[in-house]
Design an enzyme around this catalytic site. Sequence first.
Site, short mmCIF file in Angstrom:
data_model
loop_
_atom_site.label_atom_id
_atom_site.label_comp_id
_atom_site.label_asym_id
_atom_site.label_seq_id
_atom_site.Cartn_x
_atom_site.Cartn_y
_atom_site.Cartn_z
N ARG A 133 11.45 30.91 8.79
CA ARG A 133 10.89 29.84 7.96
C ARG A 133 9.99 30.43 6.88
O ARG A 133 9.95 29.93 5.76
CB ARG A 133 10.11 28.84 8.83
CG ARG A 133 11.01 28.04 9.75
CD ARG A 133 10.26 26.92 10.43
NE ARG A 133 9.87 25.89 9.46
CZ ARG A 133 8.98 24.93 9.73
NH1 ARG A 133 8.38 24.90 10.91
NH2 ARG A 133 8.69 24.04 8.82
N CYS A 173 0.52 26.44 9.00
CA CYS A 173 1.86 26.45 9.60
C CYS A 173 2.69 25.44 8.84
O CYS A 173 2.56 25.33 7.62
CB CYS A 173 1.79 26.16 11.10
SG CYS A 173 0.90 24.64 11.52
#
Length: 272
Positions: free
Chosen positions: A175, A231
């Site tokens: 990611r 995050c």
Amino acid sequence: MFPTMRAQELKHIVHTDSIRFIDCRYSLNDASYGKYAYRQGHLPNAVFLDLMEDLSGPLSEHGGRHPLPSKQAWTETLRRIGIQRDDLVIIYDDGFPFAARAWWLFKWAGHERVIVLEGGIQSGITYCGETTTDVPSYPVSDYTPIFQDEMIATIEDVRAATVTGGLYDSRTADRYDGSHEPIDRKPGHIPNAVLCPYTEAVTDLGTLQDFHDLKEHYADVLDVPNPIFYCGSGVTACVNILALHALGKDDVRLYPGSYSDWISYPENKVHP
């Protein structure tokens, strides 16, 4: 206070009314899971807090997928479940991330006596010996938080860190580099952010890695003043923050909206 505890350590604590269990199990793939699991069985005297309803605020244009609850809303939640200033709050989920988010919120409110139960509910069952379907009721309290806003990094702080450094991405490597993005509409990461996956701070059993492994994992962070962690939406970054507290580094800041907030501003760039 050390931010986590294992089941065997719980055995040495005298069970008193000042020990409060918080169940915050959740699944990002099934928002109903946590409530269902709680109804099926939870640790005795545990109350349930839901990620979306209790540990997050309302969604809006900015703020990310799991915005922080407002100070007023979080205060009302703490009072509703009857938390007192001297309570020892023990939080669990199925492993770590959602409990870490709740832990961060308690710390933000200035509650020092809060820990995450390593190993989640299964670890707790080892200690308690059973689960219950009974839902406890506690008198509403007059809890008055002392909010620690220095724990928060604003988007302006993050924009500055894209130049000065000290910014860390807690997501997985795929990611971070944009090769796999299952949630957010723009793949990649915030410019100048360094990859620091939260998954490397915990074991497959939902416990923290041992002290030496944690020190190795965070070797490049420990001497950085006021580092900022993010995050996808401000949940799993809390695992990194908790782990750093376990190493004695407590000047770590959370970017609450995280990557999902960052990309909500068209002018903000991302790096693949």
